[in-house]
Scaffold this active site. Structure first.
Site, PDB file in Angstrom:
ATOM      1  N   VAL A 250      30.536 -11.589 -43.832  1.00  0.00           N
ATOM      2  CA  VAL A 250      31.716 -12.363 -44.426  1.00  0.00           C
ATOM      3  C   VAL A 250      32.702 -12.753 -43.914  1.00  0.00           C
ATOM      4  O   VAL A 250      33.830 -13.421 -44.276  1.00  0.00           O
ATOM      5  CB  VAL A 250      32.313 -11.247 -45.666  1.00  0.00           C
ATOM      6  CG1 VAL A 250      31.121 -10.705 -46.759  1.00  0.00           C
ATOM      7  CG2 VAL A 250      32.763  -9.859 -44.698  1.00  0.00           C
ATOM      8  N   LYS A 252      33.808 -13.967 -39.116  1.00  0.00           N
ATOM      9  CA  LYS A 252      33.293 -13.974 -37.905  1.00  0.00           C
ATOM     10  C   LYS A 252      34.767 -14.354 -37.014  1.00  0.00           C
ATOM     11  O   LYS A 252      35.256 -15.395 -37.153  1.00  0.00           O
ATOM     12  CB  LYS A 252      32.474 -14.988 -37.651  1.00  0.00           C
ATOM     13  CG  LYS A 252      31.821 -14.983 -36.125  1.00  0.00           C
ATOM     14  CD  LYS A 252      30.602 -15.806 -35.945  1.00  0.00           C
ATOM     15  CE  LYS A 252      29.922 -15.616 -34.554  1.00  0.00           C
ATOM     16  NZ  LYS A 252      28.809 -16.427 -34.497  1.00  0.00           N
ATOM     17  N   GLY A 253      34.970 -13.567 -36.108  1.00  0.00           N
ATOM     18  CA  GLY A 253      36.338 -13.815 -35.398  1.00  0.00           C
ATOM     19  C   GLY A 253      35.935 -13.955 -33.945  1.00  0.00           C
ATOM     20  O   GLY A 253      34.640 -14.214 -33.552  1.00  0.00           O
ATOM     21  N   PHE A 255      36.047 -11.730 -31.399  1.00  0.00           N
ATOM     22  CA  PHE A 255      35.375 -10.530 -30.755  1.00  0.00           C
ATOM     23  C   PHE A 255      34.277  -9.974 -31.595  1.00  0.00           C
ATOM     24  O   PHE A 255      33.460  -9.312 -31.092  1.00  0.00           O
ATOM     25  CB  PHE A 255      36.322  -9.402 -30.508  1.00  0.00           C
ATOM     26  CG  PHE A 255      37.708 -10.084 -29.925  1.00  0.00           C
ATOM     27  CD1 PHE A 255      37.320 -10.645 -28.726  1.00  0.00           C
ATOM     28  CD2 PHE A 255      38.926 -10.041 -30.548  1.00  0.00           C
ATOM     29  CE1 PHE A 255      38.637 -10.907 -27.957  1.00  0.00           C
ATOM     30  CE2 PHE A 255      40.039 -10.457 -29.870  1.00  0.00           C
ATOM     31  CZ  PHE A 255      40.033 -10.823 -28.734  1.00  0.00           C
ATOM     32  N   VAL A 258      31.995  -9.608 -39.313  1.00  0.00           N
ATOM     33  CA  VAL A 258      32.248  -8.505 -40.500  1.00  0.00           C
ATOM     34  C   VAL A 258      31.373  -8.649 -41.474  1.00  0.00           C
ATOM     35  O   VAL A 258      31.121  -9.835 -41.814  1.00  0.00           O
ATOM     36  CB  VAL A 258      33.752  -8.611 -41.290  1.00  0.00           C
ATOM     37  CG1 VAL A 258      33.865  -7.450 -41.966  1.00  0.00           C
ATOM     38  CG2 VAL A 258      34.675  -8.547 -39.879  1.00  0.00           C
ATOM     39  N   ASP A 379      48.944 -10.185 -33.280  1.00  0.00           N
ATOM     40  CA  ASP A 379      48.056 -11.187 -33.581  1.00  0.00           C
ATOM     41  C   ASP A 379      48.232 -11.364 -35.026  1.00  0.00           C
ATOM     42  O   ASP A 379      47.124 -11.624 -35.830  1.00  0.00           O
ATOM     43  CB  ASP A 379      46.689 -10.882 -33.238  1.00  0.00           C
ATOM     44  CG  ASP A 379      45.866 -12.268 -33.406  1.00  0.00           C
ATOM     45  OD1 ASP A 379      46.321 -13.334 -33.309  1.00  0.00           O
ATOM     46  OD2 ASP A 379      44.566 -12.349 -33.485  1.00  0.00           O
TER      47      ASP A 379
END
Length: 567
Positions: A250, A252-253, A255, A258, A379
């Site tokens: 669901v 993606k960042g 690091f 998810v 952030d």
């Protein structure tokens, strides 16, 4: 049989406890004796400590020999690792005594708890300007009730130890037998009840306690969150991992990825939906930072993502690091604003909950007054904020967060680096000119970022009239993923901020929101509002009849959020 055993043992109890009472020296406090009676519990589950907890009170205790705290409040510490602490201070005006629970992993009043494993509270003098300062810590029941300034007063009677060893076995038998019986009955009841539950019954009743494996128990609450946990804020140290089945990706960042996932029960096909954030092996430091932030039990708040546990897993792809949290189906705020136009009421709820979450993060105490380590997110952006089912916000993604520990030096803070997303960076972060002498300056960078998120919400509110498609702050003035240098030109050189059209100000509530976010993105960090002040302003928006004094307009905001022009 149980009653007969109790009747048979009772006379022996009286005799033995009478012997104990006669052998206790007058200077040995109840807390020390309680610890001796506990015996050697190595290998047992460590329970939270019982300590005196009166915060700061006036005292007549001198610092010559020993004295009692005279604290009437006994508290169970929140965490098993917390110990009892006492702080004695004397200045020109008075003498005060402070009794609390505290985790020895963290400093207290700037000092390390070096004697945290001591059974008694033996005061040690600390260097403090302007006052005489003594502090002690200990790890036995109510041990901070008896304060010792001279170590010769810590001795106890040798006969007492022998008597207590004799009585311990006899004393523990009856309550131990009763406890085992109660646990067995409760376990049988739970198993029987679980077998009788049906899906139709579950859907018609409030969701209750659900057991799975030996790892922890999950309490399923109302629609505000899909899951919460009695073992929240813990890392799962058990060898058996939680029974989780990954479902769909669901998010993606930088690091981690998810996943939506299923948390299964042991004895049925039922499951609950959770979110699993998976860090690859090389991003261990980001996982550890976020895990350490979540592990602070004082972080728990309705506007901060509910944390379940953290795990280390070995897979075919190598070692992975997991964070398991509540799952929120509406996704992050950026996605929600892209898909939906919001009402004035939605804006008020989203903005208010965002400010409350940040205010709690920044605060040095919990709502009930317990000391808490302030944290800065570093952030903040709309993609790092989740939307709950009741249209309130909760903060997530703490991989770049920083605990504002007062023991950190200026060099430590300087080494924390220029972090965050360039589009949302405050001017002083872009320019690398943070005031490292003042920890409040770190909080004000979060306030600047919050202002940009509030602008995003307002730009999608139908109370302002025409609503354009969603755009991030600064929109087309910068590219999709601007670099630091590009944002420097816009924010520092041109003093640019997102546009606030004049027609937004026709709505009294929106006008106050715009005034607030303008004060929050001020170029001077010290001129910005605090997150707590923003939360209070949003709280006032819940009462439209109180707003007339804050605006040039005498018009009021009706319940539907539109501007009332009726005279």
């Amino acid at each position: 049989m149980g009653r007969g055993l109790l009747r048979g043992l009772w006379p022996l109890h009286i005799v033995l406890w009478t012997r104990i009472a006669s052998t206790i020296p007058p200077h040995v406090p109840k807390s020390v004796n309680s610890d001796l009676m506990a015996g050697d519990n190595s290998g047992a589950v460590k329970l939270p400590q019982l300590c005196k907890f009166c915060d700061v009170t006036l005292s007549t205790c001198d610092n010559q020999k020993s004295c009692m705290s005279n604290c009437s409040v006994t508290s169970i510490c929140e965490k098993p690792q917390e110990v009892c602490v006492a702080v004695w201070r004397k200045n020109d005006k008075n003498i005060t005594l402070e009794t609390v629970c505290h985790d020895p992993k963290f400093t207290y009043h700037g000092f390390t708890l070096e004697d945290a494993t001591s059974p008694t509270c033996v005061m040690k003098e600390k260097k403090r300007a302007g006052e005489t300062f003594f502090m002690c810590s200990c790890n036995t029941e109510e041990c901070n009730d008896y304060i010792i300034f001279n170590e010769e007063y810590t001795t106890s009677s040798p006969d007492l130890l022998l008597v207590i060893i004799q009585v311990t076995g006899v004393s523990l038998l009856p309550p131990l037998g009763i406890a085992i019986a109660v646990i067995a009955i409760f376990y049988c009841y739970r198993v029987h009840r679980q077998q009788k539950l049906s899906p139709s019954w579950e859907s018609s009743k409030p969701r209750k306690l659900m057991d799975f494996s030996d790892n922890c128990a999950i309490i399923l609450e109302d629609d505000r969150s899909d899951i919460s946990s009695t073992c929240a804020n813990n890392i799962n140290h058990n060898t058996e991992l939680l029974p989780i089945e990954l479902d769909t990706l669901v998010g993606k960042g930088r690091f981690a990825e998810v996943y939506k996932a299923k948390l299964k029960q042991n004895t049925s096909e039922q499951f609950e939906t959770v979110a699993v954030k998976i860090f690859p092996y090389e991003e261990y430091s980001s996982w550890k930072t976020e895990k350490d932030i979540f592990s602070d039990i004082n972080l728990k708040h309705e506007n901060i993502l509910q944390f379940l546990t953290a795990e280390e897993r070995k897979t075919e792809m190598g070692k992975q690091y997991w964070l398991i949290t509540a799952f929120h189906a509406k996704g992050n705020l950026q996605e929600y604003l892209t898909r939906h136009v919001i009402s004035w009421e939605d804006l008020r709820k989203l903005g208010s909950s965002l400010a409350r979450g940040i205010a709690h993060l920044h605060s040095d105490h919990t709502p009930c007054g317990r000391p808490k380590m302030p944290i800065v997110h570093r952030d903040l952006k709309s993609s790092n904020i989740l939307v709950k089912n009741d249209l309130t916000c909760c903060l997530c993604d703490f991989g770049l967060s920083l605990r504002l520990d007062p023991t950190l030096s200026v060099d430590d803070l300087a080494n924390s680096g220029q972090v965050g997303t360039a589009r949302y960076m405050a001017p002083e972060v872009l320019e690398s000119r943070m005031n490292l002498e003042n920890m409040e300056s770190f909080k004000q960078t979060d306030v600047y970022s919050m202002a940009l998120v509030l602008w995003e919400m307002t730009s999608r509110c139908n109370a302002v009239g025409e609503v354009k498609d969603y755009e991030p702050p600064f929109g087309s003035k910068v590219r999709e993923h601007p670099c630091v240098e590009s944002m420097k030109d816009n924010v520092l050189r041109d003093r640019g901020r997102p546009e606030i059209p004049s027609f937004w100000l026709n709505h009294q509530g929106i006008q106050i929101v715009c005034e607030t976010l303008t004060e929050c993105w001020d170029h001077d960090p010290e001129a910005r509002l605090t997150a707590q002040c923003v939360a209070e302003r949003f709280s006032e928006l819940e009462h439209p009849d109180r707003l007339s004094g804050r605006s040039c307009s005498q018009e009021k905001i009706p319940e539907d959020g539109s501007l009332n022009t009726t005279k």
